[in-house]
Design a protein around this motif. Structure first.
Motif, PDB file in Angstrom:
ATOM      1  N   HIS A   3     -13.833  36.514  20.206  1.00  0.00           N
ATOM      2  CA  HIS A   3     -14.957  37.326  19.711  1.00  0.00           C
ATOM      3  C   HIS A   3     -16.159  36.424  19.421  1.00  0.00           C
ATOM      4  CE1 HIS A   3     -17.208  40.214  17.337  1.00  0.00           C
ATOM      5  NE2 HIS A   3     -16.362  41.148  17.745  1.00  0.00           N
ATOM      6  N   ASP A   4     -17.366  36.900  19.729  1.00  0.00           N
ATOM      7  CA  ASP A   4     -18.532  36.008  19.563  1.00  0.00           C
ATOM      8  C   ASP A   4     -18.862  35.717  18.088  1.00  0.00           C
ATOM      9  OD1 ASP A   4     -19.602  38.411  18.813  1.00  0.00           O
ATOM     10  OD2 ASP A   4     -21.187  38.465  20.324  1.00  0.00           O
ATOM     11  N   GLN A   5     -18.245  36.429  17.173  1.00  0.00           N
ATOM     12  CA  GLN A   5     -18.491  36.184  15.740  1.00  0.00           C
ATOM     13  C   GLN A   5     -17.442  35.248  15.120  1.00  0.00           C
ATOM     14  OE1 GLN A   5     -21.241  37.842  13.852  1.00  0.00           O
ATOM     15  NE2 GLN A   5     -21.764  37.736  16.010  1.00  0.00           N
ATOM     16  N   MET A   6     -16.480  34.820  15.943  1.00  0.00           N
ATOM     17  CA  MET A   6     -15.328  34.101  15.402  1.00  0.00           C
ATOM     18  C   MET A   6     -15.693  32.825  14.632  1.00  0.00           C
ATOM     19  SD  MET A   6     -12.301  34.685  15.038  1.00  0.00           S
ATOM     20  CE  MET A   6     -11.414  33.652  13.933  1.00  0.00           C
ATOM     21  N   ALA A   7     -16.641  32.061  15.152  1.00  0.00           N
ATOM     22  CA  ALA A   7     -17.013  30.808  14.469  1.00  0.00           C
ATOM     23  C   ALA A   7     -17.581  31.117  13.085  1.00  0.00           C
ATOM     24  CB  ALA A   7     -18.010  30.021  15.307  1.00  0.00           C
ATOM     25  N   LYS A   8     -18.345  32.187  12.992  1.00  0.00           N
ATOM     26  CA  LYS A   8     -18.910  32.588  11.692  1.00  0.00           C
ATOM     27  C   LYS A   8     -17.785  33.009  10.733  1.00  0.00           C
ATOM     28  CE  LYS A   8     -23.350  34.174  13.335  1.00  0.00           C
ATOM     29  NZ  LYS A   8     -24.369  35.175  13.317  1.00  0.00           N
ATOM     30  N   ILE A   9     -16.862  33.789  11.261  1.00  0.00           N
ATOM     31  CA  ILE A   9     -15.734  34.252  10.422  1.00  0.00           C
ATOM     32  C   ILE A   9     -14.999  33.031   9.852  1.00  0.00           C
ATOM     33  CG2 ILE A   9     -13.497  35.452  10.482  1.00  0.00           C
ATOM     34  CD1 ILE A   9     -14.722  37.278  12.693  1.00  0.00           C
ATOM     35  N   GLU A  10     -14.723  32.058  10.699  1.00  0.00           N
ATOM     36  CA  GLU A  10     -14.017  30.859  10.235  1.00  0.00           C
ATOM     37  C   GLU A  10     -14.798  30.156   9.114  1.00  0.00           C
ATOM     38  OE1 GLU A  10     -11.707  29.571  14.395  1.00  0.00           O
ATOM     39  OE2 GLU A  10     -13.350  28.333  13.670  1.00  0.00           O
ATOM     40  N   ARG A  11     -16.107  30.010   9.315  1.00  0.00           N
ATOM     41  CA  ARG A  11     -16.913  29.293   8.306  1.00  0.00           C
ATOM     42  C   ARG A  11     -16.932  30.061   6.982  1.00  0.00           C
ATOM     43  NH1 ARG A  11     -20.320  28.193  12.867  1.00  0.00           N
ATOM     44  NH2 ARG A  11     -21.754  29.894  12.354  1.00  0.00           N
ATOM     45  N   VAL A  12     -17.077  31.379   7.064  1.00  0.00           N
ATOM     46  CA  VAL A  12     -17.121  32.172   5.820  1.00  0.00           C
ATOM     47  C   VAL A  12     -15.798  32.044   5.057  1.00  0.00           C
ATOM     48  CG1 VAL A  12     -17.292  34.513   4.885  1.00  0.00           C
ATOM     49  CG2 VAL A  12     -18.834  33.795   6.684  1.00  0.00           C
ATOM     50  N   ILE A  13     -14.703  32.158   5.779  1.00  0.00           N
ATOM     51  CA  ILE A  13     -13.397  32.094   5.101  1.00  0.00           C
ATOM     52  C   ILE A  13     -13.213  30.717   4.450  1.00  0.00           C
ATOM     53  CG2 ILE A  13     -10.888  32.180   5.439  1.00  0.00           C
ATOM     54  CD1 ILE A  13     -11.402  34.232   7.687  1.00  0.00           C
ATOM     55  N   ILE A  14     -13.588  29.681   5.166  1.00  0.00           N
ATOM     56  CA  ILE A  14     -13.427  28.327   4.610  1.00  0.00           C
ATOM     57  C   ILE A  14     -14.338  28.146   3.386  1.00  0.00           C
ATOM     58  CG2 ILE A  14     -13.820  25.853   5.076  1.00  0.00           C
ATOM     59  CD1 ILE A  14     -12.837  26.469   7.984  1.00  0.00           C
ATOM     60  N   ARG A  15     -15.564  28.631   3.473  1.00  0.00           N
ATOM     61  CA  ARG A  15     -16.474  28.479   2.316  1.00  0.00           C
ATOM     62  C   ARG A  15     -15.981  29.271   1.103  1.00  0.00           C
ATOM     63  NH1 ARG A  15     -21.151  29.430   5.634  1.00  0.00           N
ATOM     64  NH2 ARG A  15     -21.902  27.482   6.516  1.00  0.00           N
ATOM     65  N   ILE A  16     -15.525  30.494   1.338  1.00  0.00           N
ATOM     66  CA  ILE A  16     -14.987  31.280   0.204  1.00  0.00           C
ATOM     67  C   ILE A  16     -13.827  30.499  -0.417  1.00  0.00           C
ATOM     68  CG2 ILE A  16     -13.801  33.408  -0.507  1.00  0.00           C
ATOM     69  CD1 ILE A  16     -15.183  34.806   1.906  1.00  0.00           C
ATOM     70  N   GLY A  17     -12.948  29.995   0.437  1.00  0.00           N
ATOM     71  CA  GLY A  17     -11.794  29.241  -0.049  1.00  0.00           C
ATOM     72  C   GLY A  17     -12.218  28.067  -0.907  1.00  0.00           C
ATOM     73  N   LYS A  18     -13.229  27.339  -0.445  1.00  0.00           N
ATOM     74  CA  LYS A  18     -13.651  26.151  -1.213  1.00  0.00           C
ATOM     75  C   LYS A  18     -14.240  26.540  -2.572  1.00  0.00           C
ATOM     76  CE  LYS A  18     -15.161  22.401   0.515  1.00  0.00           C
ATOM     77  NZ  LYS A  18     -15.861  21.301   1.195  1.00  0.00           N
ATOM     78  N   VAL A  19     -15.009  27.625  -2.615  1.00  0.00           N
ATOM     79  CA  VAL A  19     -15.548  28.051  -3.913  1.00  0.00           C
ATOM     80  C   VAL A  19     -14.395  28.475  -4.846  1.00  0.00           C
ATOM     81  CG1 VAL A  19     -17.111  29.649  -5.118  1.00  0.00           C
ATOM     82  CG2 VAL A  19     -17.723  28.799  -2.847  1.00  0.00           C
ATOM     83  N   PHE A  20     -13.457  29.214  -4.300  1.00  0.00           N
ATOM     84  CA  PHE A  20     -12.301  29.630  -5.120  1.00  0.00           C
ATOM     85  C   PHE A  20     -11.601  28.397  -5.713  1.00  0.00           C
ATOM     86  CE2 PHE A  20     -10.899  34.022  -3.220  1.00  0.00           C
ATOM     87  CZ  PHE A  20     -12.130  34.545  -3.545  1.00  0.00           C
ATOM     88  N   ILE A  21     -11.384  27.403  -4.861  1.00  0.00           N
ATOM     89  CA  ILE A  21     -10.648  26.215  -5.319  1.00  0.00           C
ATOM     90  C   ILE A  21     -11.453  25.481  -6.396  1.00  0.00           C
ATOM     91  CG2 ILE A  21      -9.855  23.901  -4.613  1.00  0.00           C
ATOM     92  CD1 ILE A  21      -8.990  25.279  -1.936  1.00  0.00           C
ATOM     93  N   ASN A  22     -12.715  25.273  -6.136  1.00  0.00           N
ATOM     94  CA  ASN A  22     -13.516  24.475  -7.070  1.00  0.00           C
ATOM     95  C   ASN A  22     -13.861  25.210  -8.357  1.00  0.00           C
ATOM     96  OD1 ASN A  22     -13.512  22.193  -5.433  1.00  0.00           O
ATOM     97  ND2 ASN A  22     -15.184  23.003  -4.191  1.00  0.00           N
ATOM     98  N   LYS A  23     -13.972  26.541  -8.294  1.00  0.00           N
ATOM     99  CA  LYS A  23     -14.384  27.278  -9.489  1.00  0.00           C
ATOM    100  C   LYS A  23     -13.275  28.173 -10.039  1.00  0.00           C
ATOM    101  CE  LYS A  23     -19.297  27.441  -8.609  1.00  0.00           C
ATOM    102  NZ  LYS A  23     -20.445  28.273  -8.325  1.00  0.00           N
ATOM    103  N   ARG A  24     -12.032  27.881  -9.699  1.00  0.00           N
ATOM    104  CA  ARG A  24     -10.975  28.822 -10.046  1.00  0.00           C
ATOM    105  C   ARG A  24     -10.813  29.030 -11.545  1.00  0.00           C
ATOM    106  NH1 ARG A  24      -8.643  24.152  -8.356  1.00  0.00           N
ATOM    107  NH2 ARG A  24      -6.656  23.422  -9.241  1.00  0.00           N
ATOM    108  N   ALA A  25     -11.016  27.972 -12.347  1.00  0.00           N
ATOM    109  CA  ALA A  25     -10.835  28.110 -13.798  1.00  0.00           C
ATOM    110  C   ALA A  25     -11.915  29.036 -14.373  1.00  0.00           C
ATOM    111  CB  ALA A  25     -10.899  26.739 -14.452  1.00  0.00           C
ATOM    112  N   GLU A  26     -13.125  28.804 -13.947  1.00  0.00           N
ATOM    113  CA  GLU A  26     -14.262  29.608 -14.413  1.00  0.00           C
ATOM    114  C   GLU A  26     -14.149  31.080 -13.959  1.00  0.00           C
ATOM    115  OE1 GLU A  26     -18.687  29.038 -12.669  1.00  0.00           O
ATOM    116  OE2 GLU A  26     -17.543  27.227 -13.058  1.00  0.00           O
ATOM    117  N   LEU A  27     -13.818  31.280 -12.671  1.00  0.00           N
ATOM    118  CA  LEU A  27     -13.681  32.648 -12.146  1.00  0.00           C
ATOM    119  C   LEU A  27     -12.524  33.374 -12.826  1.00  0.00           C
ATOM    120  CD1 LEU A  27     -14.161  31.829  -8.345  1.00  0.00           C
ATOM    121  CD2 LEU A  27     -15.765  33.098  -9.791  1.00  0.00           C
ATOM    122  N   ALA A  28     -11.502  32.617 -13.204  1.00  0.00           N
ATOM    123  CA  ALA A  28     -10.348  33.233 -13.867  1.00  0.00           C
ATOM    124  C   ALA A  28     -10.722  33.753 -15.247  1.00  0.00           C
ATOM    125  CB  ALA A  28      -9.210  32.228 -13.973  1.00  0.00           C
TER     126      ALA A  28
END
Ligand code: SR1
Ligand code: MG
Length: 400
Positions: free
Chosen positions: A355-380
């Protein structure tokens, strides 16, 4: 049909260890599984049917890759417990044969595997509520806080699952960040992005090390260990969670995070591939409802279920929920990242590989993941994360 477990043995075990078939009736045995690891057989009589799951000592389709058959005994033990704990939200098991390494269990022919239902874009409004409740019943109720402490320790030692844990330790926590085996794969366009964001980010590696250490050492709950859409049977009424061969005593946030992480992958994919609005909205709602249902069930039952002094206070209840939430975000993230770049893909990403959007999908998922990891205590503490998902979608779309 595989010659590893003969039709005669399958028939004999099914007749002898369930009361579902007459001696005189003929049984039909068909191989129905298409997984990579085990063999699944459907046994049908005149009125009744069962499933026989056979765990070979070699991974299916490989004559060289060995895997302990203990996984099957563990699966039987955990399914029995989960069936009781969740009031039937797991398949009923009839028998386990150590001699033939197989389990006989209920045939859920009137259910679909969630992942396959999602291929058809089916909507299951009750998914979030049901899975949130299942998570409370099987995770909180198997901690030392609720389960009899002797039974908990006995279960913990029974469920030592070395081979399957090794697979998760490697595929979830090591390979996506180090690519030692050289098997990672993703869109060519994201080569530099992945190198910078995952392979070279030393602060991220530290957080992943903490999450991996917890995965290996936090013997908190009897976890399923692989709770994605391929492990949930669903129909219009309810769900049955199955295939817990990766189960062991681990952090409960791993299971909750696996459910949430896989739903976020599906949601982000649906947004970028422009799936129908009602399907995309259902995914969004299901993510929220999974957490709300878990938290509501927790808030309603915790002080009733936890009898142990020191633990059964409002203050502990609150602080414990915050730590579960933080783990949930950490493990949602590790699941999202490993399914995006790692060797064991997930259906949404596989299906849309070109799919032509696949590279974007990958980047979004990875970025969301990184924010979750780095801010997990605060978001919790705030008990919120969907705004991060929406923000990263908007950022990639270029609207931010
Ligand atoms: C060899 S098993 C690869 C993956 O499939 C399973 O469903 C687990 O998620 C595992 O990581
Ligand atoms: Mg599986």
């Amino acid at each position: 049909m595989s010659s590893k477990l003969s039709r005669e043995i399958i028939e004999k075990l099914s007749r002898e260890h369930t009361n579902l078939f007459d001696q005189s009736e003929g049984l039909e045995v068909t191989e129905v599984g298409d997984g990579n690891v085990n063999y699944i057989y459907l046994v049908e009589g005149k009125e009744n049917s069962v499933i026989v799951k056979f765990a070979d000592s070699f991974i299916r389709n490989s004559d060289t890759r060995q895997l302990s058959t203990k996984r099957n005994e563990i699966e039987y033990d955990i399914l029995k417990e989960q069936y009781e704990l969740s009031n039937g939200q797991a398949p009923k098991v009839y028998y386990y044969s150590p001699e033939y390494n197989c389990i006989i269990m209920e045939n859920l022919s009137d259910y679909a595997v969630l992942r396959e239902g999602m291929v058809q874009k089916n909507i299951y409004p009750h998914l979030g509520t049901d899975i949130g409740k299942f998570l409370y019943d099987t995770l909180v109720k198997t901690t030392d806080l609720v389960m009899d402490v002797e039974k908990k320790k006995e279960m913990q030692s029974k469920l030592v699952n070395v081979d399957m844990c090794e697979i998760s330790e490697r595929l979830v926590f090591t390979e996506p960040y180090l690519n030692n085996q050289g098997l990672n794969n993703f869109q060519e366009e994201n080569k530099e992005f992945v190198a910078r964001e995952l392979y070279q980010d030393k602060l991220l590696h530290l957080e992943i090390a903490k999450l991996k250490n917890q995965f290996m050492n936090k013997s908190e709950s009897m976890i399923h260990g692989d709770l994605h859409g391929g492990s949930i049977f669903i129909n219009e009424q309810d769900i049955k969670v199955f295939d817990p061969e990766f189960a062991f005593y681990g952090p409960m946030g791993y299971d909750i995070g696996n459910v949430v992480g896989n739903l976020i992958i599906s949601y982000v994919t649906a947004v970028f591939t422009q799936d129908k609005e009602n399907y995309t909205n259902w995914l969004n709602n299901s993510i929220e409802e999974t957490m709300t249902s878990f938290i509501n069930t927790y808030n309603t039952n915790f002080l009733k279920d936890v009898k142990t002094p020191m633990f059964n206070t409002e203050e502990f209840k609150e602080s414990y929920l915050t730590s579960i939430y933080s783990d949930t975000l950490g493990y949602a993230a590790t699941e999202m990242i490993r399914r995006t770049v790692g060797v064991a893909k997930v259906w949404d990403l596989e299906r849309n590989k070109t799919h032509d959007q696949m590279a974007k999908i990958e980047r979004v998922i990875i970025r969301i993941g990184k924010v979750f990891i780095n801010k997990r205590a605060e978001l919790a503490k705030d008990r919120s994360f969907m705004s991060i998902v929406e923000q990263e979608i908007i950022r990639e779309k270029g609207d931010l």
